[in-house]
Design an enzyme around this catalytic site. Structure first.
Site, PDB file in Angstrom:
ATOM      1  N   SER A  25      24.345  12.378  -4.346  1.00 43.92           N
ATOM      2  CA  SER A  25      25.518  12.787  -4.343  1.00 43.92           C
ATOM      3  C   SER A  25      25.694  14.093  -3.427  1.00 43.92           C
ATOM      4  O   SER A  25      26.409  14.583  -2.647  1.00 43.92           O
ATOM      5  CB  SER A  25      26.470  12.783  -5.388  1.00 43.92           C
ATOM      6  N   TYR A  72      13.163  -4.852 -11.745  1.00 40.88           N
ATOM      7  CA  TYR A  72      13.756  -3.663 -11.667  1.00 40.88           C
ATOM      8  C   TYR A  72      13.141  -2.924 -10.045  1.00 40.88           C
ATOM      9  O   TYR A  72      11.972  -2.861 -10.172  1.00 40.88           O
ATOM     10  CB  TYR A  72      14.023  -2.746 -12.738  1.00 40.88           C
ATOM     11  N   ASN A  96      22.236   2.635 -15.514  1.00 34.79           N
ATOM     12  CA  ASN A  96      21.289   2.388 -14.156  1.00 34.79           C
ATOM     13  C   ASN A  96      21.849   1.487 -13.315  1.00 34.79           C
ATOM     14  O   ASN A  96      20.993   0.910 -12.618  1.00 34.79           O
ATOM     15  CB  ASN A  96      19.945   2.620 -14.761  1.00 34.79           C
ATOM     16  N   ASP A 125      16.149   9.785  -0.811  1.00 35.13           N
ATOM     17  CA  ASP A 125      15.195   9.447  -2.054  1.00 35.13           C
ATOM     18  C   ASP A 125      13.829  10.012  -1.631  1.00 35.13           C
ATOM     19  O   ASP A 125      13.178  10.798  -2.288  1.00 35.13           O
ATOM     20  CB  ASP A 125      15.169   8.059  -2.381  1.00 35.13           C
ATOM     21  N   CYS A 160      20.307  13.061 -11.065  1.00 33.05           N
ATOM     22  CA  CYS A 160      20.868  14.524 -11.320  1.00 33.05           C
ATOM     23  C   CYS A 160      21.655  14.782 -10.118  1.00 33.05           C
ATOM     24  O   CYS A 160      21.672  16.051  -9.791  1.00 33.05           O
ATOM     25  CB  CYS A 160      19.474  15.348 -11.447  1.00 33.05           C
ATOM     26  N   SER A 212      15.459  12.187 -11.196  1.00 31.54           N
ATOM     27  CA  SER A 212      16.703  11.011 -10.909  1.00 31.54           C
ATOM     28  C   SER A 212      17.941  11.212 -11.750  1.00 31.54           C
ATOM     29  O   SER A 212      17.727  11.665 -13.058  1.00 31.54           O
ATOM     30  CB  SER A 212      15.770   9.636 -11.521  1.00 31.54           C
TER      31      SER A 212
HETATM   32  C1  SPV Z   1      14.800   7.229  -9.225  1.00 33.25           C
HETATM   33  O1  SPV Z   1      14.856   6.871 -10.456  1.00 33.25           O
HETATM   34  O2  SPV Z   1      14.413   8.025  -8.615  1.00 33.25           O
HETATM   35  C2  SPV Z   1      15.194   6.183  -8.081  1.00 33.25           C
HETATM   36  C3  SPV Z   1      15.155   4.693  -8.471  1.00 33.25           C
HETATM   37  O3  SPV Z   1      15.465   6.479  -6.924  1.00 33.25           O
HETATM   38  S1  SPV Z   1      14.001   4.013  -8.531  1.00 33.25           S
HETATM   39  O4  SPV Z   1      13.682   3.054  -7.804  1.00 33.25           O
HETATM   40  O5  SPV Z   1      14.025   3.437  -9.929  1.00 33.25           O
HETATM   41  O6  SPV Z   1      12.779   5.168  -8.750  1.00 33.25           O
HETATM   42 MN    MN Z   2      14.313   8.546  -6.565  1.00 39.21          MN
END
Ligand code: SPV
Ligand code: MN
Length: 635
Positions: free
Chosen positions: A281, A224, A397, A294, A277, A275
């Site tokens: 968007s 993942y 997810n 991000d 939330c 994450s």
């Molecule tokens: C998050 O969960 O904040 C993401 C995906 O951006 S991850 O790569 O799982 O962190």
């Molecule tokens: Mn993130």
């Protein structure tokens, strides 16, 4: 020692050795030598930034079964194992020198550095057996920029390398520019032994260990992306530590340009949301242009302004609820031929299906997805998950991986090495019964307090139960690898160094407020109105109402924004319900936050001052208005 002598591994071809030697960087060579020796791959490939090398990665991911080609050109799907669908907080640990564990608060898992290293290096011994290890060079931040941190990734997963090629900037040249310097991050990842369906098999030996001393993260037995991709959340953790030492900020934030309806101005907004939330968007609100969704690095430039860059080049976004109505730009991109990796969605006839993709699509009754403990056939009614529930066709997810440049609304400043000027910062949480949809804080320190008090109900983005209210300072808690007090102090100190009058305006948003029947007040796209109002405030266009929590919108401003944008009448009764200040709810929250911070060491004075002042303002208002829920019309 001649660096060539180190690379005495039969798995490396002469061409690959030359690519390494050309970098003239003894530390790079030493690391590669060490991990090839430990992980024992059958073959090692050094990938530079050439189109041929990048194409090799795409093909390898398909050839070795980590990705499956779909009907549209460039589209593939990747499946993570059933128990590897989200970040594994439990097995993500900071390696801490003996005697120092007490310094770190409860939010970080720590493990004694010597013991942790011994454990993970043992797990990694021979973990790449029969596989090809890929040696990759990337750049966190625009190339040739003050923000840039070069990053070396070693992985035996072509899916990981392919994802990083989409999500990050190539950095072989950055390593040339390093000219032998040791100043880079590095990540060693192995998916470990795979099942016949090509998912990580030894999940109980999944480990993600962060070593600040070496600026490295070791990650094993997972696929993942939040666990496996060094450049994503693993690098964010290293960057937070580095930022603290160098007086800048590494944040879990989007960056977008927000425009008024007549497009006459443009201001860059940053926003931190836990994450799942609404961060992506919000970054993608129709009409705005996106720099990143991000991770942002923030620095103060010579003029004393805050500049920010997106250290990524793409989006690893939640696909659930991406449909033509609420997410038209992403939806269109996902329906067009281009380089896209879907993960953990249903596949039928070479097409991807996910929850909330819109009413116009009929979901097939059969297909392949993550449903069984092996990836495999799914059919309607498929039972059961660990809790005995029916398994839905697409994981909450499940995600898509695309380049930002595929989007129609990518901002022109994406690669600007100087970053964009941050006019505003938004902190958002997931809160059904406390805060108003949007308010503006009084000043930087008050904003830091508000960011430090984010609470959010847990979501599918991390393993564990969803829907539990958790404290999420700056939406960054999962990644803060320094004592919380130091992290918060860095935010207050950062504010002091910004030239007076140039501080970004800090807002709070909450899209998740519910009415007494448990129904959300807001439609998904209403966040555009809150952003438009914030933009007007940043540009000095409108007045606002001063309340104990901060400035809130005037009713008439929201009426005209809803009218102009959605041709919708914003009801007075809804305004009163959404924007009333619920004194006891805020007070209860302050008590919760205070209790948490009182248990931590060295929480800044500034934070407790803001907390006290906030509490006093709320109590005073309750006394003055003789009511606990104060209508916005009363202030
Ligand atoms: C998050 O969960 O904040 C993401 C995906 O951006 S991850 O790569 O799982 O962190
Ligand atoms: Mn993130």
């Amino acid at each position: 020692m001649d660096i060539k002598d180190c690379l005495d591994h039969s798995c490396l071809s002469d061409v690959d050795k030359e690519k390494l030697i050309a970098l003239n960087n003894p530390k790079v060579i030493k690391i590669i030598d060490e991990y090839i020796g430990l992980c024992k791959p059958a073959e090692a490939r050094v990938i530079d930034d050439s189109p041929e090398d990048l194409d090799y990665i795409r093909k390898l991911a398909i050839h070795n079964g980590e990705e499956i080609e779909l009907a549209l050109d460039g589209h593939t799907v990747h499946f993570d194992g059933y128990h590897d669908q989200a970040r594994d907080k439990e097995h993500t640990c900071l390696l801490v020198p003996r005697g120092e564990q007490h310094k770190y608060g409860k939010h970080i898992n720590t493990i004694n550095r010597d013991e942790g290293l011994k454990e993970i290096l043992e797990i990694m011994d021979g973990c790449m057996k029969d596989k090809t290890v890929l040696i990759r060079f990337y750049s966190l931040g625009p190339n040739n920029s003050k923000f840039c941190i070069p990053a070396l990734q070693i992985t035996d997963s072509a899916y990981v390398a392919h994802s990083e090629d989409i999500l990050y900037r190539q950095g072989y040249e950055e390593f040339e520019r390093l000219n032998g310097s040791e100043d880079f991050f590095y990540f060693v990842h192995s998916a470990g032994e795979l099942t016949d369906k090509k998912v990580s098999k030894n999940i109980e030996k999944r480990r993600i260990y962060i070593d600040l001393q070496e600026n490295r993260v070791l990650s094993v037995n997972n696929q993942y992306a939040g666990n496996s991709l060094g450049l994503k959340k693993l690098a964010l953790r290293l960057a937070i530590n580095r930022a603290i030492n160098e007086n800048w900020l590494a944040e879990h934030m989007f960056i977008s340009a927000v425009y008024p309806l007549d497009k006459s101005r443009k201001s860059y907004f940053l926003g931190a949301f836990p994450s799942a939330c609404g961060k992506t968007s919000t970054a993608m609100v129709p009409g705005n242009t996106i720099v990143g969704d991000d991770i942002a690095y923030l620095r103060i430039n010579e003029e004393g302004e805050v500049k920010a860059v997106n250290i990524e080049n793409g989006i690893f976004g939640i696909i659930k609820d991406v449909g033509p109505r609420d997410d038209p730009v992403i939806y269109k991109t996902l329906q067009s031929p281009n380089e896209t990796i879907f993960s953990n969605v249903l596949i039928s006839d070479g097409k991807p299906y996910w929850t909330g993709m819109g009413k116009q699509i009929e979901i097939p009754d059969r297909g392949i997805n993550w449903a069984s403990s092996k990836v495999g056939e799914w059919f309607k009614g498929f039972c059961c998950d660990d809790e005995g529930n029916e398994i839905k066709f697409s994981h909450p997810n499940s995600r898509y991986t695309i380049k930002l440049e595929e989007l129609d609304n990518v901002d022109e400043a994406l690669h600007n090495p100087d970053g964009v000027k941050a006019a505003a910062i938004i902190y958002g949480g997931r809160d059904s019964d406390i805060s108003v949809p949007v308010y503006e804080t009084f000043n930087w320190n008050h904003g830091v307090f508000v960011g430090s008090s984010i609470e959010s109900e847990t979501t599918a983005a991390t393993l564990g139960k969803a829907g539990v209210r958790k404290h999420q300072p700056m939406a960054n808690l999962d990644f803060i690898v320094v004592p919380l007090g130091e992290y918060l102090q860095a935010h207050f100190d950062f504010g002091k160094r910004i030239v007076e009058g140039k501080q970004p305006v800090i807002f709070s948003t909450n899209y998740f407020l519910k009415d007494e029947n448990g129904k959300y007040f807001d439609e998904i796209l209403d966040k555009k109105i809150w952003l438009l109002w914030a933009e007007m405030r940043v540009s000095g266009i409108c007045d606002a109402i001063k309340t104990p929590i901060g400035h809130i919108p005037k009713y008439e401003d929201l009426v005209s924004l809803f009218k102009e944008e959605f041709n919708h009448h914003y009801e007075k009764s809804r305004y009163i319900s959404e924007f009333s200040v619920r004194i006891h709810k805020f007070l209860e929250k302050i008590d919760r936050i205070e209790a948490i911070y009182k248990e931590e060491e060295n929480i800044p004075e500034e934070l407790f001052n803001e907390l006290d002042n906030q509490r006093k303002r709320l109590l005073k208002a309750r006394e003055k208005y003789e009511t606990d829920v104060i209508s916005p019309f009363n202030f």
